[in-house]
Design a protein around this motif. Structure first.
Motif, PDB file in Angstrom:
ATOM      1  N   UNK A   1       0.826  -1.164   0.229  1.00  0.00           N
ATOM      2  CA  UNK A   1       0.024   0.080   0.119  1.00  0.00           C
ATOM      3  C   UNK A   1       0.795   1.188  -0.175  1.00  0.00           C
ATOM      4  N   UNK A   2       0.486   2.245  -0.815  1.00  0.00           N
ATOM      5  CA  UNK A   2       1.339   3.374  -0.928  1.00  0.00           C
ATOM      6  C   UNK A   2       0.903   4.380   0.154  1.00  0.00           C
ATOM      7  N   UNK A   3       1.972   4.883   0.932  1.00  0.00           N
ATOM      8  CA  UNK A   3       1.627   5.684   2.030  1.00  0.00           C
ATOM      9  C   UNK A   3       1.251   7.065   1.541  1.00  0.00           C
ATOM     10  N   UNK A   4       0.229   7.523   2.175  1.00  0.00           N
ATOM     11  CA  UNK A   4      -0.278   8.979   2.106  1.00  0.00           C
ATOM     12  C   UNK A   4       0.899  10.051   2.381  1.00  0.00           C
ATOM     13  N   UNK A   5       0.804  11.197   1.748  1.00  0.00           N
ATOM     14  CA  UNK A   5       1.620  12.170   2.114  1.00  0.00           C
ATOM     15  C   UNK A   5       0.695  13.201   2.843  1.00  0.00           C
ATOM     16  N   UNK A   6      -0.155  12.998   3.284  1.00  0.00           N
ATOM     17  CA  UNK A   6      -0.987  13.928   4.238  1.00  0.00           C
ATOM     18  C   UNK A   6      -0.227  14.278   5.388  1.00  0.00           C
ATOM     19  N   UNK A  26       9.246   1.548  -1.842  1.00  0.00           N
ATOM     20  CA  UNK A  26       8.555   0.062  -2.133  1.00  0.00           C
ATOM     21  C   UNK A  26       7.195  -0.003  -2.464  1.00  0.00           C
ATOM     22  N   UNK A  27       6.492   0.994  -1.953  1.00  0.00           N
ATOM     23  CA  UNK A  27       5.307   0.757  -2.084  1.00  0.00           C
ATOM     24  C   UNK A  27       4.942   1.064  -3.920  1.00  0.00           C
ATOM     25  N   UNK A  28       5.671   2.269  -4.348  1.00  0.00           N
ATOM     26  CA  UNK A  28       5.442   2.386  -5.800  1.00  0.00           C
ATOM     27  C   UNK A  28       6.100   1.232  -6.756  1.00  0.00           C
ATOM     28  N   UNK A  29       7.329   0.806  -6.183  1.00  0.00           N
ATOM     29  CA  UNK A  29       7.909  -0.279  -6.767  1.00  0.00           C
ATOM     30  C   UNK A  29       6.971  -1.650  -6.919  1.00  0.00           C
ATOM     31  N   UNK A  30       6.432  -1.824  -5.977  1.00  0.00           N
ATOM     32  CA  UNK A  30       5.588  -2.902  -6.019  1.00  0.00           C
ATOM     33  C   UNK A  30       4.283  -2.789  -6.640  1.00  0.00           C
ATOM     34  N   UNK A 169       3.510   7.549  -7.354  1.00  0.00           N
ATOM     35  CA  UNK A 169       3.054   7.509  -5.660  1.00  0.00           C
ATOM     36  C   UNK A 169       1.707   6.953  -5.757  1.00  0.00           C
ATOM     37  N   UNK A 170       0.845   7.110  -6.984  1.00  0.00           N
ATOM     38  CA  UNK A 170      -0.589   6.521  -6.626  1.00  0.00           C
ATOM     39  C   UNK A 170      -0.577   5.431  -7.814  1.00  0.00           C
ATOM     40  N   UNK A 171      -1.249   4.272  -7.498  1.00  0.00           N
ATOM     41  CA  UNK A 171      -1.269   3.205  -8.466  1.00  0.00           C
ATOM     42  C   UNK A 171      -2.530   3.484  -9.401  1.00  0.00           C
ATOM     43  N   UNK A 172      -3.447   4.298  -9.285  1.00  0.00           N
ATOM     44  CA  UNK A 172      -4.421   4.831 -10.366  1.00  0.00           C
ATOM     45  C   UNK A 172      -4.431   6.329 -10.343  1.00  0.00           C
ATOM     46  N   UNK A 173      -4.849   6.968 -11.307  1.00  0.00           N
ATOM     47  CA  UNK A 173      -4.941   8.360 -11.533  1.00  0.00           C
ATOM     48  C   UNK A 173      -4.077   8.939 -12.418  1.00  0.00           C
ATOM     49  N   UNK A 174      -4.153  10.034 -12.668  1.00  0.00           N
ATOM     50  CA  UNK A 174      -3.194  10.671 -13.477  1.00  0.00           C
ATOM     51  C   UNK A 174      -1.576  10.988 -12.755  1.00  0.00           C
ATOM     52  N   UNK A 175      -0.642  10.960 -13.357  1.00  0.00           N
ATOM     53  CA  UNK A 175       0.556  11.073 -12.802  1.00  0.00           C
ATOM     54  C   UNK A 175       0.789  12.636 -11.955  1.00  0.00           C
ATOM     55  N   UNK A 176       0.017  13.570 -12.788  1.00  0.00           N
ATOM     56  CA  UNK A 176      -0.033  14.961 -12.354  1.00  0.00           C
ATOM     57  C   UNK A 176      -0.665  15.172 -10.782  1.00  0.00           C
ATOM     58  N   UNK A 178      -0.470  12.706  -8.669  1.00  0.00           N
ATOM     59  CA  UNK A 178       0.237  11.622  -7.472  1.00  0.00           C
ATOM     60  C   UNK A 178       0.889  12.780  -6.485  1.00  0.00           C
ATOM     61  N   UNK A 179       0.916  11.847  -5.308  1.00  0.00           N
ATOM     62  CA  UNK A 179       1.713  12.941  -4.092  1.00  0.00           C
ATOM     63  C   UNK A 179       3.238  12.899  -4.345  1.00  0.00           C
ATOM     64  N   UNK A 180       3.781  11.810  -4.803  1.00  0.00           N
ATOM     65  CA  UNK A 180       5.026  11.855  -5.446  1.00  0.00           C
ATOM     66  C   UNK A 180       5.372  11.144  -6.551  1.00  0.00           C
ATOM     67  N   UNK A 181       6.456  11.131  -7.260  1.00  0.00           N
ATOM     68  CA  UNK A 181       7.005  10.691  -8.449  1.00  0.00           C
ATOM     69  C   UNK A 181       8.340  10.098  -8.019  1.00  0.00           C
ATOM     70  N   UNK A 182       8.859   8.908  -8.442  1.00  0.00           N
ATOM     71  CA  UNK A 182      10.177   8.499  -8.227  1.00  0.00           C
ATOM     72  C   UNK A 182      10.965   8.341  -9.745  1.00  0.00           C
ATOM     73  N   UNK A 183      11.868   8.867 -10.152  1.00  0.00           N
ATOM     74  CA  UNK A 183      12.694   8.655 -11.238  1.00  0.00           C
ATOM     75  C   UNK A 183      14.005   7.883 -10.760  1.00  0.00           C
ATOM     76  N   UNK A 184      14.235   6.695 -11.366  1.00  0.00           N
ATOM     77  CA  UNK A 184      15.404   5.983 -10.869  1.00  0.00           C
ATOM     78  C   UNK A 184      16.565   6.075 -11.952  1.00  0.00           C
ATOM     79  N   UNK A 185      17.691   6.562 -11.628  1.00  0.00           N
ATOM     80  CA  UNK A 185      18.496   6.772 -12.787  1.00  0.00           C
ATOM     81  C   UNK A 185      19.858   5.991 -12.231  1.00  0.00           C
ATOM     82  N   UNK A 186      20.703   5.760 -13.454  1.00  0.00           N
ATOM     83  CA  UNK A 186      21.872   4.890 -13.095  1.00  0.00           C
ATOM     84  C   UNK A 186      23.019   5.842 -13.298  1.00  0.00           C
ATOM     85  N   UNK A 187      23.988   5.741 -12.218  1.00  0.00           N
ATOM     86  CA  UNK A 187      25.222   6.562 -12.347  1.00  0.00           C
ATOM     87  C   UNK A 187      26.495   5.773 -11.790  1.00  0.00           C
TER      88      UNK A 187
END
Length: 474
Positions: A1-6, A26-30, A169-176, A178-187
């Motif tokens: 379950x994705x934790x709320x940012x409230x 972890x919530x967004x990844x799953x 950060x939200x499994x449904x709905x528009x990304x705009x 979402x309470x958060x977005x996580x971009x994964x990059x390789x460095x």
């Protein structure tokens, strides 16, 4: 379950700590794993890898060896995909700013905005990055473009992002929303330790190609990269870094509502506040599905008829491969041997033994009709027929007839192009906004209004205009 940012929306709330960030990740990844599995299947079929089997329930993949089977996949799915992507980008769509009214000021702003967008498109290799954006959108149903600003090159820089590398950060709905977005990059480890020297002890390599396990697997299958990084020096090895963009209820010190926190599993590397009220990620959804962050995906529904088409072609190829070589019935221990010489083929058996040629088995007459059905299904579901794929229909070769056939295809998939043009319009707003926010020195520009008149101006950000006074022009 994705934790709320409230709990982080209060005015006196602190920035999220490492435990919270890892919980968000972890919530967004799953939540993304099931979707990434569908994307993995589409990717394998589009690459022509028809011999792969998988079980998403058990998270298991089996790569079928081709040593004992004669498999020649006919990958018409790629031809359909290429035709659809070409349809979306065929007319090289660009955004043109039109004046709101007939006043000279509105016309002048529109001219200058168009000149700025044209310059920015040239510096960003606009055609290339658009094809990348459409590639992801048509393939997966969703593609992302990120915008930023380079103050050295004085240009709004843009990246096309693989949807596997951006978690919502939200499994449904528009990304705009979402309470958060996580971009994964390789460095590389050397880059990270130089950029974050105080966190050097916490930074270690994981040598993953991507945060998505299915994208990792896809790259390993395609390029055999599993064992390439282990022998490199540690500073040249790589690690996944999580870049979390999250919303705040109250304005931050820069006047925005979006902050960035860069972290790895065991350390927060950096925290930044931005001037943004929205995430600088622009989605291109090939098909609009309400209340979902991704479209249905144009390629998804071609998989079934494509698999049918491939199996039927493989059966015909195997039939010809085996039957045309000849099939023989002989007694056990007959000493049967075959020699091929310039005089022809010589078959030898021991004296007294028997070698009887077998007639080839009858090929089912339904295979040809089934292949036609599969081919028609691919064209119908894909929305692209012969005329749009570059093949002239045999019934009529007139230009009018071909144009009508292509128009019919256009009606089938016009949403894909319309949605891309809408995404480009949103991107243009972000481009002009980036110049307004970050250009402090000014960019000299000129625009040809007519044969006699040339408009010379400079592009300045809002902060530079305030310092310069009313005489400056944005």
């Amino acid at each position: 379950m994705v934790k709320s940012t409230k709990s982080y929306a209060k005015k006196d709330s602190k920035k999220p700590d490492l435990a919270t960030l890892n919980q968000w990740y972890q919530g967004a990844h799953e939540a993304a794993r099931k979707i990434q599995w569908e994307w993995f299947v589409i990717d394998q079929y589009l690459r022509g890898n028809q011999s792969i089997k998988g079980n998403p329930q058990e998270n298991s993949i089996e790569i079928v060896k081709k040593d004992n089977a004669n498999t020649y996949p006919i990958n018409k799915m790629y031809a359909t995909f290429r035709a659809v992507r070409g349809f979306v980008t065929r007319h090289k769509p660009v955004v043109v700013v039109e004046p709101k009214n007939s006043s000279d000021g509105a016309k002048q702003y529109a001219r200058r905005a168009n000149a700025t967008l044209e310059r920015d498109n040239q510096l960003n290799n606009f055609r290339k990055i658009n094809k990348e954006w459409v590639y992801y959108g048509v393939k997966y149903g969703i593609g992302y473009r990120q915008v930023g600003y380079d103050p050295v090159k004085k240009v709004c820089i843009r990246w096309s992002i693989d949807p596997n590398d951006l978690l919502s950060g939200s499994p449904i709905g528009e990304i705009e929303d979402a309470p958060y977005l996580i971009k994964n990059v390789v460095r590389t480890i050397g880059y990270l330790r130089d950029k974050y020297p105080t966190k050097e002890a916490e930074i270690h390599p994981d040598n993953l190609i991507s945060d998505s396990e299915y994208k990792n697997l896809s790259m390993q299958i395609a390029f055999n990269t599993e064992s390439l990084t282990g022998s490199l020096p540690e500073n040249e090895q790589t690690a996944i870094v999580h870049e979390c963009w999250y919303r705040t209820l109250d304005k931050n010190s820069k006047g925005g509502h979006v902050n960035i926190c860069t972290f790895i599993d065991n350390a927060i590397l950096d925290e930044q506040e931005t001037e943004f009220d929205d995430y600088p990620f622009i989605p291109y959804k090939s098909d609009i599905v309400p209340n979902e962050f991704k479209g249905e995906g144009h390629m998804k529904h071609i998989l079934s008829p494509q698999r049918m088409f491939n199996l039927l072609n493989t059966q015909m190829l195997e039939y010809n491969h085996i039957s045309n070589r000849g099939r023989y019935l002989t007694e056990k221990n007959s000493g049967f041997s075959v020699m091929t010489t310039k005089e022809g083929q010589i078959i030898r058996v021991n004296p007294g033994k028997r070698l009887q040629p077998l007639n080839p088995p009858t090929l089912s007459p339904l295979i040809d009709s089934q292949m036609q059905i599969a081919d028609q299904a691919i064209q119908l579901i894909g929305g692209i027929n012969d005329a749009s794929s570059g093949k002239l229909p045999s019934a009529s070769l007139s230009g009018d007839a071909i144009e009508l056939l292509q128009q019919g295809d256009s009606n089938n998939i016009s949403d894909l192009r319309d949605n891309f043009e809408d995404a480009l319009a949103l991107e243009a707003q972000w481009i002009l906004k980036m110049y307004s926010l970050y250009e402090v020195e000014g960019i000299p520009m000129q625009n040809q209004v007519s044969d006699e008149e040339e408009d010379r101006f400079a592009v300045y950000g809002a902060s530079a205009v305030k310092r310069a006074g009313a005489g400056a022009v944005v």
